[in-house]
Design an enzyme around this catalytic site. Structure first.
Site, PDB file in Angstrom:
ATOM      1  N   LYS A 113       0.863  -1.185   0.000  1.00  0.00           N
ATOM      2  CA  LYS A 113       0.000   0.000   0.000  1.00  0.00           C
ATOM      3  C   LYS A 113       0.891   1.224   0.000  1.00  0.00           C
ATOM      4  CE  LYS A 113      -4.538   0.944   0.565  1.00  0.00           C
ATOM      5  NZ  LYS A 113      -5.692   0.052   0.347  1.00  0.00           N
TER       6      LYS A 113
HETATM    7  N1  GLU Z   1      -7.468   0.137  -2.890  1.00  0.00           N
HETATM    8  C1  GLU Z   1      -8.222  -1.047  -3.138  1.00  0.00           C
HETATM    9  C2  GLU Z   1      -8.229  -1.936  -1.908  1.00  0.00           C
HETATM   10  O1  GLU Z   1      -8.088  -1.467  -0.802  1.00  0.00           O
HETATM   11  C3  GLU Z   1      -7.783  -1.771  -4.408  1.00  0.00           C
HETATM   12  C4  GLU Z   1      -6.350  -2.183  -4.451  1.00  0.00           C
HETATM   13  C5  GLU Z   1      -5.922  -2.715  -5.822  1.00  0.00           C
HETATM   14  O2  GLU Z   1      -6.745  -2.781  -6.726  1.00  0.00           O
HETATM   15  O3  GLU Z   1      -4.749  -3.040  -5.949  1.00  0.00           O
HETATM   16  O4  GLU Z   1      -8.465  -3.116  -1.992  1.00  0.00           O
END
Ligand code: GLU
Length: 423
Positions: A113
């Protein structure tokens, strides 16, 4: 309570919440317990300085992060968040939840992240572009189509992904569409990606209701957060016969016992930027949102919303976690005591990353699927993953959250064990 020198989380903070969830799963890991400490440590965390020249000619610095919690089962994968409250500790927790989510759905990814600590609403498009490009360039040493693939999260979207893809590609000297997902369609984006997280929330909600014999027709639904996740989930619930009786966003809280007219509400929000002032419902106090009687309550905003005190007020049969980490450990315990079924984030909102995976696969093969193919495959994958989690929860008589962690940690730690320690 910290196990690491560089953060000092409290029990109900995001990293504290994640650690409590790992403590809960530990007794169910059998011989893999030997490896569990791996889960309590991010593999790698990068902090970057982002200096840009503002429109008024002054220089401003922003703090950015990219954390790769696990690369055991494949490249890192997870969104990038722009928010004034972003911290390293928060991004660590969000990256760890990506590890769990990706493994729970059996996507061939680790977990990662990113985030930048600033308020994007206070900046022009030009400044946003500069911040995004410099951030991408700085984290360029650890991201890549085979290394770690960012995507949208809170306050980021297709435009931000386009700038990230372009910056990475310019540095690499070749267009690399697979370095981010959630891109605009003409740049290698996937049909259905924008709606995928909200659609997944609806699909998992539908599956839970079916198993609990809660009829969809006339079901009362409340949603906290009316962005990309909450608004689309609400729309799909309403289209299937449920009533959206309460909505809260950053502008306020509205109530309509008969259910909102969704087309009118979405129109109002598109025009004014929030639910406040909507004529088709009554304004209520923000804290009173938690007292509204519902069948399904969907927290789809930020972490830490369902505290111990709010959990005592909630009158829902099902809490369907659209956001990442919306329930604190103390809140979770109260909901469990009161017999309220919690469907955890790591499966409830996994639709987004599942279609991100489809996008990444399509980019590699340069062959694109129809929206129908995307939605059918999405439904099949997350419904199957949810079934496995539900059965695990019944088998061990544990919460759906702990069951999702059992499924996910078993996959991650089996891979860990088989790969062995290097050197
Ligand atoms: N931000 C989204 C999540 O928390 C998607 C992450 C992604 O598609 O890599 O799952």
């Amino acid at each position: 309570m910290s196990n690491l020198s560089f953060v000092s989380p409290s029990r109900n903070s995001p990293w504290g919440t994640y650690l409590a969830q790992i403590d809960a799963v530990e007794p169910y890991l059998g011989r893999l317990q030997r490896w569990v400490e791996t889960m309590r440590r991010p593999k790698r965390a990068l902090i970057v300085d982002i200096p840009i020249e503002l429109d008024n000619g002054s220089i401003a610095h922003f703090e950015g992060y990219r954390v790769q919690h696990s690369l055991t089962r494949g490249p890192g994968k997870g969104g990038v968040r722009y928010h004034p409250d972003v911290t390293l500790e928060e991004v660590m927790a969000l990256s760890a939840w990506m590890t769990i989510k990706n493994a729970a759905v059996n996507l061939p990814y680790g977990g990662a992240k990113g985030g930048i600590r600033f308020d994007p609403k206070l900046h022009s498009m030009k400044e946003l572009e500069k911040i995004t490009r410099r951030y991408t360039s700085e984290i360029g040493i650890i991201i890549g189509p085979q290394q770690d693939i960012p995507a949208p999260d809170v306050n980021t979207n297709g435009q931000i992904m386009a700038w990230m893809m372009d910056t990475y590609s310019m540095n690499a000297g070749a267009t690399a569409t697979g370095v981010v997902t959630g891109k605009p369609i003409p740049l290698g984006g996937s049909l259905g990606r924008v709606a995928a997280t909200g659609r997944g929330v609806f699909v998992i909600g539908r599956e839970t209701m079916r198993r609990m014999n809660v009829p969809m027709e006339g079901a009362r639904v409340a949603v906290q957060g009316f962005g990309n996740v909450g608004s689309i989930a609400a729309k799909l619930f309403a289209a299937s016969g449920a009533k959206i009786v309460a909505v809260q966003d950053h502008t306020g809280t509205i109530l309509n016992e008969q259910g909102f007219d969704m087309a009118d509400l979405l129109d109002h929000v598109a025009k004014t930027g929030g639910v406040a002032g909507f004529k088709g419902g009554d304004k209520i106090d923000n804290e009173d949102f938690w007292d509204v009687k519902t069948d399904v309550l969907i927290p789809a905003a930020l972490e830490g919303q369902i505290t111990q005190a709010r959990a005592q007020r909630i009158k829902a049969r099902i809490v369907l976690e659209g956001a990442n980490g919306p329930t604190t450990p103390d809140g979770d315990a109260v909901l469990a005591d009161r017999g309220i079924r919690v469907v955890p984030d790591v499966i409830a909102n996994a639709g987004g990353v599942t279609v991100s995976y489809f996008e990444w696969v399509q980019d590699f093969s340069s062959f694109f699927w129809t929206e129908d193919e995307i939605n059918v495959r999405l439904d099949k994958i997350i419904t199957g993953a949810f079934k496995h989690i539900w059965e695990t929860s019944e088998q061990h008589r544990i919460s759906l959250r702990t069951a999702a962690f059992v499924v996910a940690c078993t996959r991650v730690l089996e891979a860990r064990e088989e790969r062995g320690l290097y050197p």
